[in-house]
Design a protein around this motif. Structure first.
Motif, PDB file in Angstrom:
ATOM      1  N   ARG A   1     -21.678  35.889   9.076  1.00 46.31           N
ATOM      2  CA  ARG A   1     -22.822  35.064   8.672  1.00 46.31           C
ATOM      3  C   ARG A   1     -22.372  33.966   7.708  1.00 46.31           C
ATOM      4  O   ARG A   1     -22.830  32.823   7.790  1.00 46.31           O
ATOM      5  CB  ARG A   1     -23.884  35.944   8.023  1.00 46.31           C
ATOM      6  N   SER A   2     -21.503  34.355   6.793  1.00 48.63           N
ATOM      7  CA  SER A   2     -21.007  33.364   5.829  1.00 48.63           C
ATOM      8  C   SER A   2     -20.246  32.253   6.529  1.00 48.63           C
ATOM      9  O   SER A   2     -20.280  31.087   6.109  1.00 48.63           O
ATOM     10  CB  SER A   2     -20.113  34.046   4.786  1.00 48.63           C
ATOM     11  N   ALA A   3     -19.565  32.607   7.630  1.00 50.56           N
ATOM     12  CA  ALA A   3     -18.777  31.617   8.371  1.00 50.56           C
ATOM     13  C   ALA A   3     -19.643  30.799   9.332  1.00 50.56           C
ATOM     14  O   ALA A   3     -19.156  29.859   9.968  1.00 50.56           O
ATOM     15  CB  ALA A   3     -17.660  32.308   9.130  1.00 50.56           C
ATOM     16  N   GLY A   4     -20.909  31.186   9.467  1.00 48.83           N
ATOM     17  CA  GLY A   4     -21.800  30.460  10.363  1.00 48.83           C
ATOM     18  C   GLY A   4     -21.743  30.942  11.799  1.00 48.83           C
ATOM     19  O   GLY A   4     -22.432  30.397  12.666  1.00 48.83           O
ATOM     20  N   THR A   5     -20.916  31.948  12.083  1.00 50.95           N
ATOM     21  CA  THR A   5     -20.840  32.499  13.442  1.00 50.95           C
ATOM     22  C   THR A   5     -22.143  33.187  13.819  1.00 50.95           C
ATOM     23  O   THR A   5     -22.587  33.136  14.969  1.00 50.95           O
ATOM     24  CB  THR A   5     -19.671  33.501  13.538  1.00 50.95           C
ATOM     25  N   LEU A   6     -22.746  33.847  12.835  1.00 43.97           N
ATOM     26  CA  LEU A   6     -24.039  34.493  13.027  1.00 43.97           C
ATOM     27  C   LEU A   6     -25.058  33.811  12.135  1.00 43.97           C
ATOM     28  O   LEU A   6     -24.723  33.337  11.045  1.00 43.97           O
ATOM     29  CB  LEU A   6     -23.961  35.987  12.666  1.00 43.97           C
ATOM     30  N   PRO A   7     -26.325  33.765  12.567  1.00 39.25           N
ATOM     31  CA  PRO A   7     -27.356  33.188  11.700  1.00 39.25           C
ATOM     32  C   PRO A   7     -27.575  34.059  10.474  1.00 39.25           C
ATOM     33  O   PRO A   7     -27.386  35.274  10.517  1.00 39.25           O
ATOM     34  CB  PRO A   7     -28.606  33.165  12.602  1.00 39.25           C
ATOM     35  N   ALA A   8     -27.933  33.439   9.376  1.00 43.63           N
ATOM     36  CA  ALA A   8     -28.205  34.192   8.159  1.00 43.63           C
ATOM     37  C   ALA A   8     -29.399  35.106   8.377  1.00 43.63           C
ATOM     38  O   ALA A   8     -30.380  34.716   9.016  1.00 43.63           O
ATOM     39  CB  ALA A   8     -28.468  33.225   7.004  1.00 43.63           C
TER      40      ALA A   8
ATOM     41  N   SER B   1     -33.525  39.891  14.155  1.00 44.50           N
ATOM     42  CA  SER B   1     -32.519  39.812  15.215  1.00 44.50           C
ATOM     43  C   SER B   1     -31.140  39.509  14.656  1.00 44.50           C
ATOM     44  O   SER B   1     -30.134  39.740  15.309  1.00 44.50           O
ATOM     45  CB  SER B   1     -32.916  38.735  16.229  1.00 44.50           C
ATOM     46  N   ALA B   2     -31.078  38.965  13.435  1.00 44.26           N
ATOM     47  CA  ALA B   2     -29.781  38.637  12.844  1.00 44.26           C
ATOM     48  C   ALA B   2     -29.023  39.893  12.439  1.00 44.26           C
ATOM     49  O   ALA B   2     -27.807  39.857  12.277  1.00 44.26           O
ATOM     50  CB  ALA B   2     -29.985  37.738  11.627  1.00 44.26           C
ATOM     51  N   SER B   3     -29.726  41.012  12.260  1.00 41.30           N
ATOM     52  CA  SER B   3     -29.069  42.258  11.879  1.00 41.30           C
ATOM     53  C   SER B   3     -29.755  43.414  12.596  1.00 41.30           C
ATOM     54  O   SER B   3     -30.548  44.137  12.011  1.00 41.30           O
ATOM     55  CB  SER B   3     -29.136  42.455  10.359  1.00 41.30           C
TER      56      SER B   3
ATOM     57  N   LEU C   1     -25.811  41.534  18.989  1.00 39.37           N
ATOM     58  CA  LEU C   1     -25.815  40.281  18.224  1.00 39.37           C
ATOM     59  C   LEU C   1     -25.503  39.047  19.061  1.00 39.37           C
ATOM     60  O   LEU C   1     -25.658  37.919  18.593  1.00 39.37           O
ATOM     61  CB  LEU C   1     -24.797  40.378  17.082  1.00 39.37           C
ATOM     62  N   ALA C   2     -25.039  39.245  20.279  1.00 45.53           N
ATOM     63  CA  ALA C   2     -24.579  38.120  21.104  1.00 45.53           C
ATOM     64  C   ALA C   2     -25.688  37.094  21.331  1.00 45.53           C
ATOM     65  O   ALA C   2     -25.440  35.890  21.303  1.00 45.53           O
ATOM     66  CB  ALA C   2     -24.044  38.635  22.434  1.00 45.53           C
ATOM     67  N   LYS C   3     -26.913  37.568  21.544  1.00 38.31           N
ATOM     68  CA  LYS C   3     -28.007  36.627  21.794  1.00 38.31           C
ATOM     69  C   LYS C   3     -28.270  35.755  20.575  1.00 38.31           C
ATOM     70  O   LYS C   3     -28.425  34.532  20.684  1.00 38.31           O
ATOM     71  CB  LYS C   3     -29.271  37.397  22.182  1.00 38.31           C
ATOM     72  N   ALA C   4     -28.315  36.408  19.381  1.00 37.52           N
ATOM     73  CA  ALA C   4     -28.550  35.639  18.156  1.00 37.52           C
ATOM     74  C   ALA C   4     -27.423  34.647  17.903  1.00 37.52           C
ATOM     75  O   ALA C   4     -27.643  33.545  17.388  1.00 37.52           O
ATOM     76  CB  ALA C   4     -28.705  36.584  16.967  1.00 37.52           C
ATOM     77  N   ALA C   5     -26.182  35.045  18.289  1.00 33.25           N
ATOM     78  CA  ALA C   5     -25.027  34.164  18.070  1.00 33.25           C
ATOM     79  C   ALA C   5     -24.859  33.149  19.199  1.00 33.25           C
ATOM     80  O   ALA C   5     -24.009  32.257  19.103  1.00 33.25           O
ATOM     81  CB  ALA C   5     -23.760  35.012  17.946  1.00 33.25           C
ATOM     82  N   ARG C   6     -25.644  33.328  20.277  1.00 34.57           N
ATOM     83  CA  ARG C   6     -25.558  32.446  21.447  1.00 34.57           C
ATOM     84  C   ARG C   6     -24.121  32.378  21.966  1.00 34.57           C
ATOM     85  O   ARG C   6     -23.581  31.315  22.246  1.00 34.57           O
ATOM     86  CB  ARG C   6     -26.062  31.048  21.106  1.00 34.57           C
ATOM     87  N   GLY C   7     -23.540  33.571  22.094  1.00 35.61           N
ATOM     88  CA  GLY C   7     -22.160  33.617  22.545  1.00 35.61           C
ATOM     89  C   GLY C   7     -21.900  34.781  23.472  1.00 35.61           C
ATOM     90  O   GLY C   7     -22.785  35.588  23.757  1.00 35.61           O
TER      91      GLY C   7
END
Length: 567
Positions: A17-24, A31-33, A57-63
């Protein structure tokens, strides 16, 4: 171990999250956690634990899930407990633990002792667990025994999960069956026996009725929960006979349950619901809430408004209440007495009343949560001896009593066999197996593992070996053979099983686990001589054996089964 892994994964997610890979994460965006799981793979080759965190988490990260899994693996903090992490399938992350992680479990068990495996997930909230709740019309039968041990073990397991448990017995001391008991006892008091022309049609035929009548005519006194009821030499006083017979059989049932290791905090009388006006008050509330209607001279409850398949009669045209109405009033009293959660253990034949009781509680609109109470239903028990079914007890007349079974098989075996299967499954109780001292008898097999460790300690003393706990804890790295590793893995599962048993209300999971632990212990014991000359190795193996003994004792206690020191 699951808690440690969850903490590592949460740290990894925080880094992403800190790196921006996942939404805060935020309170508004769960959904972020997501609530990811950590479980043990069915195949050992897939690792010791696995998580689906990256897939959720893939959906939230769009990856891509596998790509996110790789990023999460790289973000995990270093840990001495993890030997290797790999990714499988669509994004499962598999953890392979180090021997040191398993060895630490042994130290944790020694440190926690009797508290090992317990947790605070219940948060100290109050739960009422009701079980047995037999009519006081005769000796307890084997089905009551299954209800008793299941309910008692549910209470024990929930307490181990941090609940404030209140154990309750509900006496059905009102209604037609009590009148049949009174008439049966009165007939015996007048010298009428089963088979005589004047014997009541619906009477209880067991020899115990003659015992009750004789005690009544002698003027015996019976004390139950501080109340004394005395008989008298008057076979025409039906009220006195009714009160004495109920008290006499309540005391006998209490004695049988005490012999079975089952106890209660509260004994609640159905008759008190009528005497205290609770049934009428409940009906008035339901009418006032607008959930009733009259049809055909009867009062109905719109239970279909709350998920039932059809509306139900509450008060019949003759003015009497159907049997689910006092059940609603009774469970309302549980809520009013502070039971934030209620668990009711019943025979499967009560299945039809569950929906209407819950519907009645919801119709009261007083804050009772949906699904209150939780129901646990048990199936029938078939008792076998010598390959043939055992059905009758001369004293009871038409069924095998719980006391008969305890006398034949013993308390420990009876408790184990009655709780060792899932409650909603049919159970066959083999008396010959329960009495046997063989590895085929699961309770003997588990208790023998505990006694075997105690024997090891006695043998060590005879050989002049003093166990050095500190040396044992420091030397656990010597336990690097496969049987020792397998035993430590089994020990590490205990806390998870206790939590699962408390969550699902399935204490049979404890029995299943203990048998698997005993199997791992016996296998290790035969493969690894404990009382060797090398003090470091000896103390390490004794430390492992003592940790096993502790977990066996903790688990047996949750089943109300003894942990013998010799057999």
């Amino acid at each position: 171990m699951k808690a440690q892994l969850r903490a590592l994964i949460e740290q990894g997610l925080s880094a992403l999250r800190s790196a921006g890979t996942l939404p805060a994460s935020s309170n508004a965006d769960t959904s972020a956690s997501p609530d990811f799981v950590i479980e043990r793979p069915k195949e050992r080759a897939h690792g010791d634990f696995s998580t689906n965190a990256a897939m959720l988490l893939a959906k939230a990260a769009r990856g891509n899930p596998r790509a996110l899994a790789q990023q999460l693996v790289e973000a995990l903090p270093a840990s001495d407990a993890i030997a290797k992490v790999d990714i499988a399938g669509p994004g499962f992350i598999n953890f392979h633990l180090t021997p040191a992680a398993w060895q630490q479990q042994v130290r944790d068990i020694h440190a926690a002792g009797a508290a090992f495996g317990r947790n605070a997930s219940g948060g100290g909230k109050t739960v009422g667990v009701e079980y047995v709740s037999a009519n006081p019309t005769g000796p307890l039968h084997v089905g009551h025994g299954r209800a008793g041990v299941i309910g008692d073990c549910i209470a024990r397991v929930m307490a181990a999960n941090g609940w404030n448990v209140k154990r309750e017995f509900y006496y059905n001391d009102a209604g037609v069956q009590i009148e049949n008991l009174a008439r049966s006892t009165q007939a015996r008091a007048k010298g009428v026996k089963p088979g005589d022309a004047d014997w009541p049609a619906d009477a209880y035929n067991g020899d115990y009725i003659a015992d009750v009548a004789a005690a009544y005519l002698r003027g015996d006194s019976v004390e139950v929960e501080g109340h004394v009821t005395t008989g008298k030499n008057d076979a025409d006083d039906t009220d006195a006979i009714r009160k004495f017979a109920v008290a006499y059989l309540r005391r006998e049932q209490n004695d049988d349950l005490a012999a079975f290791g089952v106890s209660f905090d509260t004994y609640y009388l159905e008759s008190s619901l009528y005497a205290d006006g609770k049934v009428e008050e409940t009906v008035r509330t339901l009418i006032a809430k607008g959930h009733t209607f009259e049809d055909g001279g009867a009062l109905w409850l719109r239970t279909t408004d709350f998920g039932d398949d059809k509306d139900r009669v509450m008060r019949k045209s003759d003015g009497t209440y159907t049997y689910f109405v006092p059940d609603v009033a009774y469970h309302l009293s549980k809520w009013q007495r502070g039971y934030e959660r209620a668990v009711t253990e019943l025979g499967a034949d009560h299945h039809g009343s569950l929906a209407r009781v819950r519907a009645g509680l919801q119709a009261l609109d007083c804050g009772i949560p949906t699904g209150y109470p939780d129901y646990v239903l048990h199936q029938m028990v078939t008792v076998m001896r010598g390959g043939e079914e055992v059905k009758l007890s001369k004293r009871a007349g038409s069924y095998l009593t719980l006391r008969d079974l305890i006398d034949e098989a013993g308390r420990d075996a009876t408790r184990w066999f009655l709780v060792a299967r899932k409650p909603d499954s049919q159970l066959t109780f083999d008396i010959d197996l329960a009495r046997s001292q063989s590895n085929d008898n699961p309770v003997f097999y588990v208790q023998y593992a505990h006694a075997r460790v105690c024997s090891l300690l006695r043998q060590a003393g005879e050989k002049g070996y003093a166990f050095d706990a500190g040396n044992g804890a420091a030397s656990l790295h010597l336990l690097d053979d496969a049987p020792a590793q397998e035993l430590m893995r089994e020990l590490s599962r205990y806390a998870e099983v206790v939590e699962a048993a408390g969550t699902t209300l399935e204490p049979h999971l404890i029995a299943q686990y203990l048998r698997e632990l005993a199997n791992a212990f016996h296998g290790w014991y035969h493969a690894s001589p404990v009382l060797v000359e090398d003090a470091a190795l000896r103390d390490a193996r004794l430390a492992l054996a003592l940790a096993t003994r502790q977990v066996l004792a903790n688990g047996l206690d949750l089943l109300g089964v003894s942990a013998p020191e010799s057999m």
